[in-house]
Structures are given as C-alpha cells and as structure tokens.
Design a protein around this motif. Sequence first.
Motif, short mmCIF file in Angstrom:
data_model
loop_
_atom_site.label_atom_id
_atom_site.label_comp_id
_atom_site.label_asym_id
_atom_site.label_seq_id
_atom_site.Cartn_x
_atom_site.Cartn_y
_atom_site.Cartn_z
N SER A 108 0.85 -1.19 0.00
CA SER A 108 0.00 0.00 0.00
C SER A 108 0.88 1.24 0.00
O SER A 108 2.04 1.20 0.44
N ALA A 109 0.30 2.34 -0.47
CA ALA A 109 1.02 3.61 -0.47
C ALA A 109 1.30 4.05 0.97
O ALA A 109 2.35 4.64 1.26
N SER A 113 4.92 4.95 2.54
CA SER A 113 5.33 6.24 3.12
C SER A 113 5.78 6.11 4.56
O SER A 113 6.67 6.85 4.98
N ALA A 114 5.22 5.17 5.31
CA ALA A 114 5.70 4.95 6.68
C ALA A 114 7.16 4.50 6.65
O ALA A 114 8.00 4.96 7.44
N LEU A 115 7.48 3.60 5.73
CA LEU A 115 8.87 3.14 5.59
C LEU A 115 9.76 4.30 5.16
O LEU A 115 10.88 4.46 5.65
N CYS A 143 -1.35 -6.12 -2.80
CA CYS A 143 -2.34 -5.28 -3.48
C CYS A 143 -2.95 -6.09 -4.62
O CYS A 143 -2.38 -7.06 -5.11
N ALA A 144 -4.14 -5.69 -5.04
CA ALA A 144 -4.76 -6.32 -6.20
C ALA A 144 -4.01 -5.85 -7.45
O ALA A 144 -3.43 -4.76 -7.46
N SER A 149 -0.55 -0.04 -10.18
CA SER A 149 -0.12 1.25 -10.74
C SER A 149 -0.10 2.33 -9.67
O SER A 149 0.85 3.11 -9.59
N ALA A 150 -1.16 2.37 -8.87
CA ALA A 150 -1.26 3.42 -7.85
C ALA A 150 -0.16 3.27 -6.81
O ALA A 150 0.44 4.27 -6.38
N VAL A 151 0.13 2.04 -6.40
CA VAL A 151 1.18 1.83 -5.40
C VAL A 151 2.54 2.22 -5.99
O VAL A 151 3.34 2.91 -5.34
N LEU A 152 2.78 1.82 -7.24
CA LEU A 152 4.06 2.17 -7.87
C LEU A 152 4.19 3.68 -8.03
O LEU A 152 5.26 4.24 -7.78
#
Length: 240
Positions: A108-109, A113-115, A143-144, A149-152
């Motif tokens: 997940s995004a 971002s936490a990492l 992720c599905a 794309s959104a995560v990348l």
Amino acid sequence: MTEARRHSVAASLQAVRARIDAACEASGRDRADVRLVAVSKFHDAAAVRAAYDAGQRAFGENYVQELCAKSAALADCSGIEWHVIGHLQRNKARDVVARAAMVHTVDSARLASALDRQCAEQGRALPVLVQVNVAGESQKSGCAPHELSAVLDACAGLANVRVRGLMTVPPERDEAAESLRYFEMLASLRDAHGGPSALPELSMGMTHDLEYAVRAGATLLRVGTAIFGARSPHSPASPR
Ligand SMILES: *Cc1c(COP(=O)(O)O)cnc(C)c1O
C-alpha cells in the motif's frame, strides 16, 4: 544445536542450490540472476548461523519480533542480509528500517510512506518489492493487480524507498505446476509496468515450486522447509 543438525542444514542448503542450478540449466537462465533467500521463520538463530557458515547470506523473516531477535543474535555475521517477507504493519516500520536489506511485502502507499519516513530519520535508502495478490484470494496480503499502478506511482514520489520489483505468494495447491500460471501473471504485470529495466526483481517460488518460479523468471527464491526442515505444527506456518 548439535553437530548433526548443523550438517543437516548445510547438506539441505547444498541440495537446494543443486535444484536451483538444475532449474536454471533447464530454463536457460543465468544462474547469477537467481538468488536464494533462506526463510528462517520459526527456526532459531543457531539454525541461521549453520546456514551462514555454509555460505548463505540472505535470510527471510516473516515476523518483526523474530527479525529483531535473530539480527541481534547474529550481529557478528558480516554480510548477512535480512529480507522481510511477511505482512508488515506500519507501526513496525522503525524496527524494520533499522535491520532489513529489503522489504518484499509493500502492498500500500501508506506502508511505503511509513517506511520512507523512517528511512529519512535513519538516513538510509530501502529497496522494496510490491507484493501482489495475483489470484485475488480474500485472505491474502498484497495489493490487487489493478491497484499496482497506484502503489508504484506513490512509491515513485518517495525519496528513500526504491521499488526494485514485485513479489507474490500463489494459492496453496497440491500440484507445484499449478503455481506456474501465477508466477507468469506476476511476470506479465512486471512487463505491463515498465519491464525488467524498471522492476528487475521477481520474488516468487518456495520449497515445492521453485523450479516453476525459475522458469517464469524469478530472481529471488524464498525457500524455508527444504533448508531448515518442517516448522512447528503449533505455529502459523502458512504464508499470507
Ligand atoms: C514461509 C514462507 C516461505 C517459505 O516457504 P517454504 O515452503 O517453507 O519454502 C516463502 N515465502 C513466504 C512469504 C513465507 O511466508
């Protein structure tokens, strides 16, 4: 740990390496493009050390508590690499960033971002893989495919987290051959998102299906049982 147990870990490791050699040979892959990550979850630091002494450097852990304990116990092992291969909660980011060479399970995004924030605090870059739930199993992390794309894209905007590729855990099946289509799905997703130059790593293949993973292009094999033996039946041994 007895001397016999140390020998058995070394011999099993040797046998897994031979399987990888043969799989590369059979599928025309360059052996140097395939790395073994020895999955040590539920096995103690002495077992990891036996594998380290037999030349293994990359180890996979599912649980942050085990990662912390074993990385401390094996702090003297120069060149040892810890790979996080289990579902990760954001509140564990600090401990992970302090220890991991790579995180295979970014899904997940928000986790990315936490990492990334922890990386900034600790002054390091972190190579990660995005875990994809290729079969759409409801119980499984990742992720599905349509979310990839959104995560990348979200990761591309982060300064310290570097996406190096994709990871998947296929559905559990009796027949190892049934994993192949899921491995091929992951490879196709990689091709749809920039190909090997953008995403060089594919983390896929475990004890029973590593040959099929090599055939489909795996660069990181996560193998536990074939190296360290069966895990305790009381432990939640199934990967998610
Ligand atoms: C436990 C685990 C493995 C290793 O599985 P084996 O069948 O013991 O080789 C690989 N990947 C993940 C994500 C795991 O949780």
